[in-house]
Scaffold this motif. Structure first.
Motif, PDB file in Angstrom:
ATOM      1  N   ARG A 383       0.828  -1.073  -0.083  1.00 41.90           N
ATOM      2  CA  ARG A 383      -0.029  -0.124  -0.186  1.00 41.90           C
ATOM      3  C   ARG A 383       0.694   1.241  -0.015  1.00 41.90           C
ATOM      4  NH1 ARG A 383      -3.176   2.778   3.972  1.00 41.90           N
ATOM      5  NH2 ARG A 383      -2.189   1.581   5.481  1.00 41.90           N
ATOM      6  N   SER A 384       0.554   2.290  -0.774  1.00 39.61           N
ATOM      7  CA  SER A 384       1.279   3.334  -0.808  1.00 39.61           C
ATOM      8  C   SER A 384       0.889   4.275   0.318  1.00 39.61           C
ATOM      9  CB  SER A 384       1.073   4.253  -2.545  1.00 39.61           C
ATOM     10  OG  SER A 384       1.726   5.304  -2.153  1.00 39.61           O
ATOM     11  N   LEU A 385       2.022   4.511   1.107  1.00 36.88           N
ATOM     12  CA  LEU A 385       1.483   5.422   2.023  1.00 36.88           C
ATOM     13  C   LEU A 385       2.296   6.891   1.763  1.00 36.88           C
ATOM     14  CD1 LEU A 385       2.494   3.455   5.447  1.00 36.88           C
ATOM     15  CD2 LEU A 385       0.383   3.656   4.093  1.00 36.88           C
ATOM     16  N   TYR A 386       3.060   7.120   1.063  1.00 34.69           N
ATOM     17  CA  TYR A 386       3.488   8.453   0.622  1.00 34.69           C
ATOM     18  C   TYR A 386       4.023   8.496  -0.848  1.00 34.69           C
ATOM     19  CZ  TYR A 386       6.001  12.918   0.398  1.00 34.69           C
ATOM     20  OH  TYR A 386       6.694  14.066   0.150  1.00 34.69           O
ATOM     21  N   ARG A 387       3.856   9.342  -1.356  1.00 33.24           N
ATOM     22  CA  ARG A 387       4.287   9.979  -2.737  1.00 33.24           C
ATOM     23  C   ARG A 387       4.446  11.159  -2.864  1.00 33.24           C
ATOM     24  NH1 ARG A 387       5.682   7.869  -6.793  1.00 33.24           N
ATOM     25  NH2 ARG A 387       5.514   5.753  -7.443  1.00 33.24           N
ATOM     26  N   THR A 388       5.539  11.725  -3.207  1.00 30.90           N
ATOM     27  CA  THR A 388       5.779  13.096  -3.383  1.00 30.90           C
ATOM     28  C   THR A 388       4.482  13.931  -4.026  1.00 30.90           C
ATOM     29  OG1 THR A 388       8.070  12.698  -3.755  1.00 30.90           O
ATOM     30  CG2 THR A 388       7.131  15.182  -4.302  1.00 30.90           C
ATOM     31  N   PRO A 389       3.887  14.670  -3.133  1.00 32.64           N
ATOM     32  CA  PRO A 389       2.490  15.424  -3.598  1.00 32.64           C
ATOM     33  C   PRO A 389       2.653  16.432  -4.817  1.00 32.64           C
ATOM     34  CG  PRO A 389       3.081  16.179  -1.653  1.00 32.64           C
ATOM     35  CD  PRO A 389       4.318  15.200  -2.108  1.00 32.64           C
TER      36      PRO A 389
END
Lengths: 391, 391
Positions: A383-389
């Motif tokens: 599960r992706s918890l963070y991607r550069t917004p």
């Protein structure tokens, strides 16, 4: 208004080296609420700070920072206090939380100021934003000749005060260090204010630190900064006892207002230096400023990065007329300057002050951010918890 | 030998809740050198701790923890000191570093002990590993009736001492708390040792904490643990002054030996509780134990998780005969028990002690780890910085 989103932007120079220059990367924070956005900046390792924002829950007192902030009400300064207390309690076992939250807390003040149409220092209870005398903050050269050059340069740039930090100080003999202090004094001429920052190089070794005092006195150094690690209260106190002319300075490592207060009370420092990007934001820094005033100690900001961080760090003591020294990033990397459109340039008296505009009074340079953006992806169990917004 | 690799394994229960139980996840550390492996465990948020291990360099004093450990020589205890100092200096601005390094430092001791064929406590200078009286560590019930049940259960399990923590204490009135203290006393009977842990619930509010003292005296509580946040030295000292019969306990939040020493010197605690998984490992805990002995304060381990963490936390005071209370995870989640094949079961006198076997004396249960493994992937600018390693 309710806090709708928290975005963390990790910025970096293309090449980062092990020099002491903390402006080689940055972590800019954007918080949105009620149709407004506020900005802040953590003076912290970006990746661990991002992880502390979004990590999975460990247990009740080790919660990700976002869980104590998102969805919270934000209409008054008491709301900021409440959110800060919630973060401190719910993330008490997450060590990085204080650094992570620092940039968020700044952004909350920026948001609140914009929504109330007031500069942050007004919301803190100050009536005026007094001018501060910036010192030029640079590193010692590898050789005294380079230190001399940098001292001359600071005068040429119009600074009356200069701080020299790190470099070879404390790694060799006391007499080698003396040459650097003398070179800095020569370059600053007799009327320049000379500050020395030794960046914790003496660990907890009071003897070794004491050996530098005489040479500092000869060079008419105003303060001896960060001789020891951030928790060395007794060693600070002992050095202060041995150093009557030179005042000891410290506090940038404080990640809780009490840490800085203890440096005043037990460490007997004469200057307390607070980085709002580490201590938990602007409110705990204001608590330290109040305690400094009550204790006869001078408050100084600690800022080595952007003018967003600089504005935030000026707020807690903007209204303290007699606390007039201010750290001013002298030679930051290009990314630190690129973060903001607004730059707090010295006025005709070569002084700076916290802006009169609402919030932190700083316009962010979104295009500037783009050029230095680091792309981060964190996945946990697929599960992706963070991607550069998105900006 | 040279340190060849550091592997971090993030373990978690399938479902993690906001209860205070810190055994719902774990971060197990494996370090390899000279054909041997050593194990340790961080008592810390796993994802931010992983990030602090492997993050990109920010600047000279904000380096990833691995950069100060990998490739280092490890043959003597002085090597561990040297590596610890390097981490502290090169990661001074990386707040999470102390928690991250704690598990590594344990693993270094485990490795060194295995390579020298000595238990860690021998390497620390102790001649004996004395038996400790474990207390059963549980949470207060939501209702006094549940607290009573748990107290009875601890006696049925053969524990003479029990610690009750968190739950509703401090969230309601002092008289509601009194009912819980009375229930715990009733369940433990008159000769049971009753300890109370309030988990920082009073923040820095000395008055509110003081209101609980009388009821604790009535219930014959031995210690009043963690009334305040980890930096509240003055508040600890003030409460200690007001609480003559009941001793104050604290220290689990210390992430530097000086923090715990200050709780003794300025906070006037009577019991200092150290978690080796937070304070930077076994060596700083040993410094605190030495200071406790010199100050007439009793040292106690803080352990709420696995028996790997339990063995590590017993080492710093294994040889202190008169410091005989020991925290013993009473109802850990299944993952905490699954981490090790070795369990430090109480002997016929219901006492436990640090193992006689080399290193930490604990066999890791690799299959047990598999069942709880969390799959983590961290990418920065398209480059993989961390992937859950192979067991």
């Amino acid at each position: 208004m309710r806090i709708e989103s928290i975005d963390f932007f990790y910025l970096s120079m293309p090449k980062v080296t092990a020099e002491a220059d903390g402006s080689q990367d940055a972590l800019v924070v954007r918080v949105a609420a009620g149709g407004l956005v506020g900005y802040g900046e953590c003076e912290a390792a970006p990746l661990p700070s991002i992880a502390a924002l979004i990590c999975p829950l460990s247990h009740g007192s080790c919660q990700p920072v976002k869980d104590s902030v998102l969805g919270q009400k934000l209409n008054t300064r008491e709301d900021i206090q409440r959110i800060s207390q919630l973060v401190a309690y719910q993330s008490m076992d997450l060590l990085q939380a204080a650094h992570t939250y620092s940039g968020i807390e700044m952004a909350l003040w920026d948001l609140l100021g914009k929504s109330l149409n007031e500069p942050v220092w007004t919301l803190l209870g100050y009536k005026n934003s007094y001018p501060k005398t910036p010192y030029f903050s640079v590193l010692f050269g590898d050789e005294p000749a380079i230190t001399l050059e940098r001292a001359k340069e600071s005068r040429q740039k119009g600074f009356q005060a200069a701080k020299f930090g790190w470099g070879p100080i404390g790694t060799g003999t006391a007499s080698e260090d003396r040459e650097h202090f003398q070179a800095a004094r020569e370059g600053l001429e007799n009327d320049g204010i000379l500050l020395v920052d030794t960046g914790q190089i003496f660990g907890d070794d009071v003897e070794k630190a004491s050996q530098r005092i005489k040479a500092m006195e000869e060079a008419n150094v105003l303060w001896f900064e960060e001789p020891f690690h951030a928790h060395a209260l007794k060693e600070y106190g002992e050095l202060a006892k041995r150093s009557r002319k030179i005042k000891i300075a410290g506090g940038e490592g404080a990640h809780h207002s009490s840490m800085a207060k203890h440096l005043i009370d037990f460490g007997k420092i004469g200057y307390v230096q607070i980085d709002c990007g580490r201590i938990g934001g602007i409110s705990p820094a204001k608590l330290v400023a109040d305690h400094a005033v009550a204790s006869g100690v001078t408050y100084v900001n600690h800022t080595f990065t952007s003018h967003l961080a600089l504005s935030a760090s000026l707020q807690p003591y903007a209204g303290l007329k007699n606390h007039e020294i201010c750290e001013y990033p002298g030679q930051p990397k290009s990314l630190a300057l690129a973060i903001t459109k607004t730059h707090l340039e010295p006025d005709k008296n070569r002084q700076v002050r916290a802006p009169e505009k609402p919030g932190l009074g700083i316009d962010i340079n979104l295009e500037g951010l783009t050029n230095y953006m680091v792309d981060v992806s964190i996945e946990v169990n697929g599960r992706s918890l963070y991607r550069t917004p998105q900006l």
